[in-house]
Design an enzyme around this catalytic site. Structure first.
Site, short mmCIF file in Angstrom:
data_model
loop_
_atom_site.label_atom_id
_atom_site.label_comp_id
_atom_site.label_asym_id
_atom_site.label_seq_id
_atom_site.Cartn_x
_atom_site.Cartn_y
_atom_site.Cartn_z
N ARG A 53 0.85 -1.20 0.00
CA ARG A 53 0.00 0.00 0.00
C ARG A 53 0.88 1.24 0.00
O ARG A 53 0.63 2.22 -0.68
CB ARG A 53 -0.98 0.01 1.18
CG ARG A 53 -1.82 1.27 1.20
CD ARG A 53 -3.13 1.24 2.00
NE ARG A 53 -3.22 0.28 3.07
CZ ARG A 53 -2.62 0.39 4.27
NH1 ARG A 53 -1.90 1.46 4.55
NH2 ARG A 53 -2.76 -0.54 5.16
N TYR A 90 -15.61 17.31 -15.83
CA TYR A 90 -15.88 15.89 -15.97
C TYR A 90 -16.98 15.49 -14.98
O TYR A 90 -16.93 15.86 -13.79
CB TYR A 90 -14.60 15.10 -15.70
CG TYR A 90 -14.80 13.61 -15.68
CD1 TYR A 90 -15.11 12.92 -16.85
CD2 TYR A 90 -14.68 12.88 -14.51
CE1 TYR A 90 -15.30 11.56 -16.83
CE2 TYR A 90 -14.87 11.51 -14.49
CZ TYR A 90 -15.18 10.85 -15.65
OH TYR A 90 -15.38 9.50 -15.63
N ASP A 94 -6.34 18.96 -14.29
CA ASP A 94 -6.68 17.64 -14.81
C ASP A 94 -6.19 17.61 -16.26
O ASP A 94 -6.77 18.24 -17.13
CB ASP A 94 -8.20 17.43 -14.72
CG ASP A 94 -8.65 16.06 -15.22
OD1 ASP A 94 -7.92 15.45 -16.02
OD2 ASP A 94 -9.75 15.62 -14.83
N LYS A 124 -7.17 6.73 -19.71
CA LYS A 124 -7.45 7.26 -21.05
C LYS A 124 -6.18 7.22 -21.91
O LYS A 124 -5.68 6.16 -22.18
CB LYS A 124 -8.04 8.67 -20.92
CG LYS A 124 -9.10 8.81 -19.80
CD LYS A 124 -10.36 8.03 -20.07
CE LYS A 124 -11.29 7.96 -18.85
NZ LYS A 124 -11.63 9.23 -18.22
#
Ligand SMILES: *Cc1c(COP(=O)(O)O)cnc(C)c1O
Length: 391
Positions: free
Chosen positions: A58, A110, A182, A207
């Site tokens: 983690r 978004y 972003d 993406k």
């Protein structure tokens, strides 16, 4: 801060070389050129604390580190963090804030970011204001003592507005606000927000970065060490990390980012020009047109205009848009974008379905709007598909 294996400093390598080598080392165990998929949760210690830099996955995992370094190198930053999704990356940024803090974000946002902000973080007392960010005076007028962060998306989704990152960063600096961008749509191939004054770059690596529609991954890149420490702390504490297999796949995708982006841009331009001359098209949104209202800003801050295009057919309605998107054969009707294959979407019912109709129509996301993610197929085949779908 990551280090590169080669003696040339990372700042000296050009972009295409960085896509392949940035932040990378041959693996220490056997010299594997691609970082192995370290599919492990934990690491043997010789004595408590006696480890080789990795304790528990983690906190850190070597495959994830390789990806984090690659993205940091491409964005010309110093520290990268990879997450289990773009939303987990945004979630980590918002956890820098506390009750009473305010964020000013791009109004044309978004859908998932809007949902996270309004549906989750408002519950914890963070407030969100929206600005179209084309008018810097209007943006400055929204700033008050509680404002802590400016959240920018450019090009915006799905309206393809371009926001002047340098201009926003000037205002953010004057008021000592963090600026996060972003950069999912543009990728570092087209624009590098840290070089334009941003503090944090965020990616839905799902993406273009990964580029093959086979993973859901997010990333952050920063330059400032203190900010990096805060974000690593949040990443480790909240645990929204990217697993080793997905890190590997994303890294593999990144190695061809420059080649794919070049073709996305070429195909995008051909399709935008085809649609511009199409008798059945009413409006088209693509920042490469000279008549696009933010074309000059796009030309200054981006290296190309990308493969994302939105359009509204003449006299279109919710129903007619759905009919058109169902008719595509080569373009796949699907959520998402940025993969090698072309996709078509209907924002009002898909990506932006979580934004109230009134709110989304204010920003131009009308019922008839159709969005294309132009892939890297032969453009003649893509145009033939558009031709038959629009008949
Ligand atoms: C997809 C997307 C996100 C969310 O990323 P996930 O990887 O789907 O969680 C955020 N911002 C933009 C611009 C996106 O396209």
């Amino acid at each position: 801060m990551y280090e590169d294996s080669f003696s040339m400093s990372k700042k000296e390598l050009k972009f295409n070389s960085k896509a392949i080598h940035g932040g990378q080392h041959p693996d220490k165990a056997y010299g594997a050129v691609m970082p192995p998929i370290y599919q492990t949760s934990t690491y043997a210690q010789s004595t408590p604390g006696g480890h080789k830099g990795y304790e528990y996955s983690r906190g850190a995992n070597p495959t994830r580190t390789a990806l984090e370094n690659a993205v940091a190198s491409l964005e010309n930053g110093n520290f990268g963090m990879a997450f289990g999704s773009g939303m987990a990356a945004i979630d980590a940024v918002m956890k820098l804030l506390g009750p009473g803090d305010e964020v000013i974000c791009t109004s044309d946002l978004y859908g998932g970011s809007y949902r996270l902000f309004k549906g989750v973080f408002e519950k914890f007392g963070v407030r969100f204001r929206f600005s179209d960010m084309t008018d810097m005076q209007e943006l400055a007028s929204q700033i008050n003592r509680n404002t802590k962060l400016v959240w920018v998306e450019t090009p915006t989704n799905p309206m393809m507005n371009i926001i002047d990152i340098k201009a926003v960063s000037k205002i953010a600096k004057e008021h000592e606000l963090l600026l996060a961008v972003d950069n999912t749509f543009a990728t570092p191939y087209l624009q590098r927000p840290l070089e334009l004054g941003a503090d944090i770059v965020m990616h839905s690596a799902t993406k273009y970065l990964a580029g093959h529609s086979d993973v859901v991954v997010g990333a952050l890149v920063v330059r400032d060490e203190k900010l990096a420490e805060q974000l690593y702390f949040i990443q480790k504490s909240s645990g929204g990390i990217c697993g080793p297999m997905d890190s590997f796949l994303t890294l593999r995708g990144i190695k061809t980012l420059h080649v794919r982006m070049q073709r996305h841009c070429e195909n995008g331009e051909s399709i935008a020009k085809y649609l511009e001359n199409h008798p059945k098209i009413d409006t088209i949104y693509w920042p490469g047109f000279e008549w696009h209202p933010n074309h000059e800003v796009a030309k200054n801050q981006m290296r190309g205009f990308g493969g994302m295009i939105s359009f509204v057919p003449k006299g279109g309605s919710y129903e007619s848009a759905i009919k058109i998107v169902e008719k595509f054969q080569l373009f796949t009707l699907a959520e998402s974008l940025g993969g090698v294959e072309s996709l078509v979407g209907h924002p009002a019912s898909m990506s932006h379905g979580s934004i109230p109709k009134e709110e989304r129509e204010k920003n131009g996301v009308v019922d008839a709007l159709i969005r294309l993610s132009v892939g890297i197929e032969d453009v003649e085949d893509l145009i033939a598909d558009l031709d038959q779908a629009l008949k």
